[in-house]
Write a protein that holds these residues in place. Structure first.
Motif, PDB file in Angstrom:
ATOM      1  N   GLY A  34       0.837  -1.193   0.000  1.00  0.00           N
ATOM      2  CA  GLY A  34       0.000   0.000   0.000  1.00  0.00           C
ATOM      3  C   GLY A  34       0.867   1.235   0.000  1.00  0.00           C
ATOM      4  O   GLY A  34       2.049   1.192   0.345  1.00  0.00           O
ATOM      5  N   GLN A  35       0.287   2.353  -0.389  1.00  0.00           N
ATOM      6  CA  GLN A  35       1.018   3.607  -0.425  1.00  0.00           C
ATOM      7  C   GLN A  35       1.340   4.092   0.984  1.00  0.00           C
ATOM      8  O   GLN A  35       0.770   3.618   1.964  1.00  0.00           O
ATOM      9  CB  GLN A  35       0.195   4.664  -1.168  1.00  0.00           C
ATOM     10  N   SER A  38      -1.152   4.370   4.153  1.00  0.00           N
ATOM     11  CA  SER A  38      -2.252   3.410   3.985  1.00  0.00           C
ATOM     12  C   SER A  38      -2.587   2.679   5.276  1.00  0.00           C
ATOM     13  O   SER A  38      -3.650   2.073   5.406  1.00  0.00           O
ATOM     14  CB  SER A  38      -1.909   2.385   2.895  1.00  0.00           C
ATOM     15  N   LYS A  40      -0.237   0.404   6.789  1.00  0.00           N
ATOM     16  CA  LYS A  40       0.421  -0.899   6.889  1.00  0.00           C
ATOM     17  C   LYS A  40       1.421  -0.987   8.039  1.00  0.00           C
ATOM     18  O   LYS A  40       1.549  -2.042   8.664  1.00  0.00           O
ATOM     19  CB  LYS A  40       1.066  -1.307   5.563  1.00  0.00           C
ATOM     20  N   HIS A 196       6.966  -2.183  -0.180  1.00  0.00           N
ATOM     21  CA  HIS A 196       6.504  -1.398  -1.314  1.00  0.00           C
ATOM     22  C   HIS A 196       7.217  -1.874  -2.585  1.00  0.00           C
ATOM     23  O   HIS A 196       7.048  -1.293  -3.651  1.00  0.00           O
ATOM     24  CB  HIS A 196       6.797   0.098  -1.092  1.00  0.00           C
ATOM     25  N   PHE A 210      -3.648  -5.688   0.102  1.00  0.00           N
ATOM     26  CA  PHE A 210      -3.460  -4.303  -0.323  1.00  0.00           C
ATOM     27  C   PHE A 210      -4.313  -3.390   0.540  1.00  0.00           C
ATOM     28  O   PHE A 210      -5.544  -3.515   0.573  1.00  0.00           O
ATOM     29  CB  PHE A 210      -3.849  -4.148  -1.796  1.00  0.00           C
ATOM     30  N   LEU A 211      -3.650  -2.490   1.271  1.00  0.00           N
ATOM     31  CA  LEU A 211      -4.356  -1.534   2.119  1.00  0.00           C
ATOM     32  C   LEU A 211      -4.426  -0.178   1.446  1.00  0.00           C
ATOM     33  O   LEU A 211      -3.473   0.258   0.787  1.00  0.00           O
ATOM     34  CB  LEU A 211      -3.644  -1.385   3.475  1.00  0.00           C
ATOM     35  N   LYS A 212      -5.563   0.488   1.628  1.00  0.00           N
ATOM     36  CA  LYS A 212      -5.732   1.848   1.132  1.00  0.00           C
ATOM     37  C   LYS A 212      -6.566   2.627   2.141  1.00  0.00           C
ATOM     38  O   LYS A 212      -7.674   2.232   2.483  1.00  0.00           O
ATOM     39  CB  LYS A 212      -6.425   1.857  -0.233  1.00  0.00           C
ATOM     40  N   GLU A 217      -8.385  -3.077   0.751  1.00  0.00           N
ATOM     41  CA  GLU A 217      -8.962  -2.782  -0.567  1.00  0.00           C
ATOM     42  C   GLU A 217      -9.039  -4.026  -1.446  1.00  0.00           C
ATOM     43  O   GLU A 217      -9.965  -4.184  -2.242  1.00  0.00           O
ATOM     44  CB  GLU A 217      -8.114  -1.707  -1.258  1.00  0.00           C
TER      45      GLU A 217
END
Length: 255
Positions: A34-35, A38, A40, A196, A210-212, A217
């Motif tokens: 995740g960005q 996010s 994480k 990442h 995947f976290l958002k 997400e």
């Protein structure tokens, strides 16, 4: 196995984790991506028991962490190995002393027993002759291998890695990825990796979360990530032209 159900975590009025539910299976490399922002890192620290969460649950082999006694929590933490982003080695200790540190903390082994175990894990990470070196004498890749040796020296059931390839060149990053995968398979560990690095996702992502914005997400594998139509995932994964080309080739071969 680690089971996470509706996990929520806030700092003041800011909610970071907004109800995450997922499962990390034993003997698998589970990647959390995740960005920045996010959630994480906060998520990983909740898994480690470093952060208390206000609602939801985290269970290890069916045992709800928040319901364990202080002694039970300490025993569980002794079954966890952690590879920190910057390796976090003690500068004043030799490599052997760094690796031995968890044994001194969590076991009552004799000195000779601890030395034998240190020898064993350093050989496993291909650092058999590095015992007397100081961390400052080791390359970035060597320091990561020392960190992995320290993380597994106490035979953990759970291995957590926070950006293990940070600061490494691509070739060394692949070595570290392969080592994490091999150790997970060999010792049947439940491994969770925050990353990442999309090369890591492709190489060792048996399960990918995947976290958002504090939410889960999407989840799947390194194979299914190529086929997803989730826009947030594709924007993150295929932000580089290289991975757009890889995805196109994969879809053409699969059709």
């Amino acid at each position: 196995m680690i089971e996470v159900k509706d996990l929520k975590k806030s700092f003041g009025d800011t909610q970071i984790l907004k109800g995450i539910t997922t499962t990390f299976n034993k003997g698998k490399t589970n990647l959390v991506i995740g960005q920045s922002g996010s959630g994480k890192t906060v998520f990983l620290k909740c898994l480690l028991g470093l952060f208390e969460y206000e609602s939801g649950s985290i269970s290890y082999e069916g045992k709800n962490f928040s319901k364990l006694s202080r002694t039970e929590k300490t025993n569980l933490r002794s079954e966890m190995g952690m590879v920190f982003q910057g390796s976090a080695l003690f500068d004043s200790m030799t490599i052997a002393e760094n690796v031995m540190f968890p044994l001194r903390m969590f076991t009552k082994q004799s000195k000779s027993e601890m030395e034998d175990r240190v020898d064993e894990v350093l050989k496993r990470v291909n650092l058999a002759d590095a015992h007397k070196k100081m961390p400052s004498e080791a390359s970035g890749g060597m320091q990561k291998r020392v960190a992995i040796a320290r993380a597994i020296v106490n035979r953990p059931k759970y291995l957590f890695c926070d950006e293990p390839n940070s600061g490494l060149d691509p070739k060394t990053a692949i070595v570290i990825d392969n080592l994490i995968q091999e150790i997970t398979d060999e010792f049947d560990i439940t491994t969770v990796v925050n990353t990442h690095d999309m090369n890591s996702v492709m190489e060792i992502g048996e399960k990918i979360v995947f976290l958002k914005n504090g939410l889960l997400e999407w989840e799947g594998s390194s194979e299914t990530i190529f086929r997803t139509e989730n826009e947030a995932v594709t924007n993150f994964v295929y932000s580089s032209e290289l991975f757009r080309k890889v995805r196109k080739m994969y879809l053409e071969e699969s059709s």
